[in-house]
Design an enzyme around this catalytic site. Structure first.
Site, PDB file in Angstrom:
ATOM      1  CE1 TYR A 282      -5.241  10.226 -12.162  1.00 14.08           C
ATOM      2  CE2 TYR A 282      -5.545  11.753 -13.876  1.00 14.08           C
ATOM      3  CZ  TYR A 282      -5.019  10.410 -13.550  1.00 14.08           C
ATOM      4  OH  TYR A 282      -4.347   9.674 -14.281  1.00 14.08           O
TER       5      TYR A 282
ATOM      6  CG  ASP B 188      -1.855   1.228   1.435  1.00 16.79           C
ATOM      7  OD1 ASP B 188      -1.816   2.092   0.425  1.00 16.79           O
ATOM      8  OD2 ASP B 188      -2.693   1.313   2.316  1.00 16.79           O
TER       9      ASP B 188
ATOM     10  CB  ALA C  47      -3.137  14.206  -7.517  1.00 21.74           C
TER      11      ALA C  47
END
Length: 250
Positions: free
Chosen positions: A152, A61, A155
């Protein structure tokens, strides 16, 4: 098999499918030992098995600092070094601003941006010690803005700022840091986007192709080839750059 990366060790995140898998295959084909890293260990191991000798699959992760550090140490323990880091892991949680949840905002920022900070931070200590390293971060054309992708886009724009800053900080140690910003690529992620907007992958790709000067969408292997260039010594004086690979779209 090419010897372009003979003796080099690469980590590719989000490498079980799509651009990540294509990149892992390309680096391995050019001689690198590759750690195929993905949230799904089963899928990571399957992709590594497909690549063959010199590839290992690791479940991680990448939003978990401890997990990232453990993954990095496992790679160095297995292969003895770490030369190349390709930060590809990413998700989408698309929605218009007035409907986007705080959870979806956070999930995309953490997976698509914070994970890169964590992976770079873990990898750099090995690269600094070796005074050599290649870091390639996956941004996106969406960094320039895209309806329904506030999280998105933010980011992926952040990825470009992170890339430019790390190039400044790590350059004195012989480490280059660059970003690749793909346009529309035929992947499971874009297929999911098509379904979200009530289309089919085929129809959505046809629409994207009409708005691209090359009149087609990209295949994952075409992005992987650019990542391979930036991961190689052919790009030895290229750092702090974001290269748009989008078929000429504006």
């Amino acid at each position: 098999m090419s010897e372009r990366f003979d003796g080099r060790v690469a980590v590719v995140t989000g490498a079980a499918q799509g651009i990540g898998a294509a990149t892992a295959r390309r680096l391995a084909a050019d001689g690198a030992k590759v750690a195929v890293v993905d949230l799904s260990g089963e899928k990571a191991e399957a992709t590594a098995a497909e690549i063959g000798a010199g590839a290992i699959g690791i479940a991680c992760d990448v939003t978990d600092e401890a997990a990232v550090r453990a993954m990095t140490e496992r790679v160095v323990e297995a292969f003895g070094r770490l030369d190349i880091l390709v930060n590809n892991a990413g998700i989408t949680r698309d929605d218009l601003l007035h409907k986007m949840s705080y959870a979806d905002w956070n999930a995309v920022l953490h997976t698509n941006l914070t994970s890169m900070f964590l992976c770079c931070q873990a990898a750099q200590q090995h690269m600094v010690a070796a005074r050599y390293g290649k870091i390639v971060n996956l941004s996106s054309r969406s960094a320039l803005g895209n309806r329904g992708q506030a999280n998105y886009a933010a980011a992926k724009a952040g990825v470009q700022g992170l890339t430019a800053t790390l190039a400044i900080e790590l350059g004195p140690f012989g480490i280059t840091v660059n970003a690749v910003a793909p346009g529309y690529v035929a992947t499971a992620m874009t297929a999911a986007t098509a379904q979200r907007v009530g289309s089919t992958p085929e129809a959505h790709q046809a629409w994207a192709a009409e708005h691209t000067p090359l009149r087609r969408v990209a295949q994952p292997e075409e992005i992987a080839s650019v990542v391979a260039f930036l991961s190689s010594d052919d790009s030895s004086f290229v750092t702090g750059q974001t290269l748009y690979v989008n078929g000429g779209a504006r």
